[in-house]
Enzyme design. Structure first.
Site, short mmCIF file in Angstrom:
data_model
loop_
_atom_site.label_atom_id
_atom_site.label_comp_id
_atom_site.label_asym_id
_atom_site.label_seq_id
_atom_site.Cartn_x
_atom_site.Cartn_y
_atom_site.Cartn_z
N ARG A 191 25.28 45.85 1.60
CA ARG A 191 24.08 45.30 0.97
C ARG A 191 24.30 43.87 0.50
O ARG A 191 25.28 43.57 -0.16
CB ARG A 191 23.70 46.17 -0.23
CG ARG A 191 22.51 45.65 -1.00
CD ARG A 191 21.96 46.70 -1.91
NE ARG A 191 22.60 46.69 -3.21
CZ ARG A 191 22.14 47.39 -4.25
NH1 ARG A 191 21.08 48.15 -4.11
NH2 ARG A 191 22.75 47.33 -5.40
N ARG A 212 26.42 41.25 -4.38
CA ARG A 212 26.53 41.39 -5.83
C ARG A 212 27.97 41.77 -6.17
O ARG A 212 28.55 42.61 -5.50
CB ARG A 212 25.58 42.49 -6.31
CG ARG A 212 24.19 41.98 -6.61
CD ARG A 212 23.20 43.09 -6.87
NE ARG A 212 23.68 44.19 -7.71
CZ ARG A 212 22.95 45.27 -8.01
NH1 ARG A 212 21.71 45.39 -7.55
NH2 ARG A 212 23.44 46.23 -8.75
N LYS A 244 15.89 53.04 -4.62
CA LYS A 244 14.87 52.95 -5.66
C LYS A 244 14.05 51.67 -5.54
O LYS A 244 12.83 51.70 -5.61
CB LYS A 244 15.52 53.02 -7.05
CG LYS A 244 16.36 54.26 -7.27
CD LYS A 244 16.91 54.35 -8.69
CE LYS A 244 17.92 53.28 -9.05
NZ LYS A 244 19.24 53.43 -8.41
N ARG A 278 19.03 55.88 -18.06
CA ARG A 278 20.28 56.17 -17.36
C ARG A 278 21.17 57.11 -18.15
O ARG A 278 22.25 57.45 -17.69
CB ARG A 278 21.04 54.86 -17.16
CG ARG A 278 21.00 54.31 -15.73
CD ARG A 278 21.77 53.01 -15.74
NE ARG A 278 22.22 52.60 -14.45
CZ ARG A 278 21.57 51.76 -13.65
NH1 ARG A 278 20.38 51.32 -13.97
NH2 ARG A 278 22.11 51.38 -12.52
N ARG A 325 30.57 52.92 -10.17
CA ARG A 325 29.15 53.09 -10.50
C ARG A 325 28.65 54.47 -10.12
O ARG A 325 27.84 55.07 -10.83
CB ARG A 325 28.31 52.02 -9.79
CG ARG A 325 28.41 50.66 -10.48
CD ARG A 325 27.98 49.53 -9.58
NE ARG A 325 26.58 49.60 -9.23
CZ ARG A 325 26.07 49.09 -8.11
NH1 ARG A 325 26.86 48.49 -7.23
NH2 ARG A 325 24.79 49.17 -7.86
P1 ADP Z 1 21.91 50.02 -9.21
O1 ADP Z 1 20.71 50.85 -9.41
O2 ADP Z 1 22.05 49.50 -7.83
O3 ADP Z 1 23.16 50.65 -9.77
P2 ADP Z 1 20.98 48.07 -11.15
O4 ADP Z 1 20.62 46.75 -10.61
O5 ADP Z 1 19.89 49.02 -11.56
O6 ADP Z 1 21.92 48.73 -10.08
O7 ADP Z 1 21.93 47.92 -12.43
C1 ADP Z 1 23.05 47.08 -12.42
C2 ADP Z 1 23.84 47.25 -13.72
O8 ADP Z 1 23.02 46.89 -14.85
C3 ADP Z 1 24.32 48.65 -14.04
O9 ADP Z 1 25.53 48.98 -13.38
C4 ADP Z 1 24.52 48.54 -15.57
O10 ADP Z 1 25.70 47.85 -15.92
C5 ADP Z 1 23.34 47.71 -16.00
N1 ADP Z 1 22.16 48.54 -16.35
C6 ADP Z 1 20.93 48.50 -15.76
N2 ADP Z 1 20.10 49.39 -16.33
C7 ADP Z 1 20.81 50.01 -17.32
C8 ADP Z 1 20.51 51.03 -18.26
N3 ADP Z 1 19.30 51.62 -18.32
N4 ADP Z 1 21.50 51.43 -19.11
C9 ADP Z 1 22.70 50.87 -19.09
N5 ADP Z 1 23.06 49.91 -18.21
C10 ADP Z 1 22.13 49.46 -17.34
#
Ligand code: ADP
Length: 222
Positions: free
Chosen positions: A127, A160, A13, A88, A171
């Site tokens: 990554r 990370r 993404k 999400r 996840r």
């Molecule tokens: P990726 O897309 O690689 O899983 P992100 O950087 O988008 O990781 O998100 C990292 C973390 O931030 C998620 O695992 C969650 O804990 C939190 N997070 C991000 N966006 C949301 C969301 N819209 N709702 C709930 N938690 C979120």
């Protein structure tokens, strides 16, 4: 263009939204990056979300909805945006639809990058991210012993905490349980563009461009 880029962790993404912001000159709103910036700055919000993030769980809906509501009203998002990492859950998607309706706007398309579980695990375990600008790199475990600096800003590269294998598995499960239902949600709205996210980066980029050009043409002839 009001877009959502959608897919499991590691689907690509961030990589694709970086291309899209250049083409459409609209901001990418990446909730994960926003939350990590809060943590780096040591804010109360950063402290509040830390545990969820490090365990690979979702931050509570209402917190995320409030963050997005505020962000979408900033001037740079007036002519469009790309949401990366939000919504999400179905509750987040409903809240987004409501807030956009109130602003007289709507989502134009949801770009879904489809990638198999094994490929996701493989990508995330290799990554590394820049601590300061979040640029993403891939290294094999051999190369990871002596990591270079970030080519964008010279920042330190790190893995990370939520890219460690046991958290990655969680996840992906969280994605399948809570986020994948959005595929039906946006399909029902005829907004889902379902793409093969396992093609080469440039081929995915080309596919997205073709589909968005098709949407624009469709909108123009209506
Ligand atoms: P990726 O897309 O690689 O899983 P992100 O950087 O988008 O990781 O998100 C990292 C973390 O931030 C998620 O695992 C969650 O804990 C939190 N997070 C991000 N966006 C949301 C969301 N819209 N709702 C709930 N938690 C979120």
């Amino acid at each position: 263009m009001n877009l959502i880029i959608f897919g499991a962790p590691g689907a690509g993404k961030g990589t694709q939204s970086a291309h899209l912001i250049e083409i459409y000159r609209i901001p990418a709103i990446a909730t994960g990056d926003m939350l990590r910036a809060q943590r780096r700055a040591g804010t109360a919000l950063g402290d509040q979300v830390k545990g969820y993030m490090d365990r690979g769980e979702l931050v509570p809906d209402q917190l995320m909805i409030d963050i997005i509501k505020e962000r979408l009203q900033k001037p740079d998002a007036r002519d469009g945006f790309i949401l990366d990492g939000f919504p999400r859950t179905v509750a987040q998607a409903r809240a987004l639809d409501e807030m956009l309706t109130q602003l007289g706007r709507r989502i134009d398309a949801v770009i879904y990058l489809r990638v198999s579980r094994q490929v996701l695990i493989d990508r995330l375990s290799h990554r590394y991210s820049c601590r300061t600008c979040e640029a993403v790199y891939n290294f094999t475990s051999d190369q990871a012993h002596s990591l270079p600096r970030c080519t964008v800003d010279g920042g330190e590269l790190y893995q990370r905490p939520d890219d460690k294998p046991e958290i990655v598995a969680n996840r992906i499960d969280v994605f399948l349980k809570h986020t994948a239902p959005l595929i039906d949600y946006y399909n029902a709205q005829h907004k889902l563009e379902n793409l093969d996210g396992q093609m080469l980066v440039d081929d995915v980029r080309g596919d997205i461009a073709r589909r968005l050009a098709g949407l624009r043409k469709g909108a123009g002839s209506r």
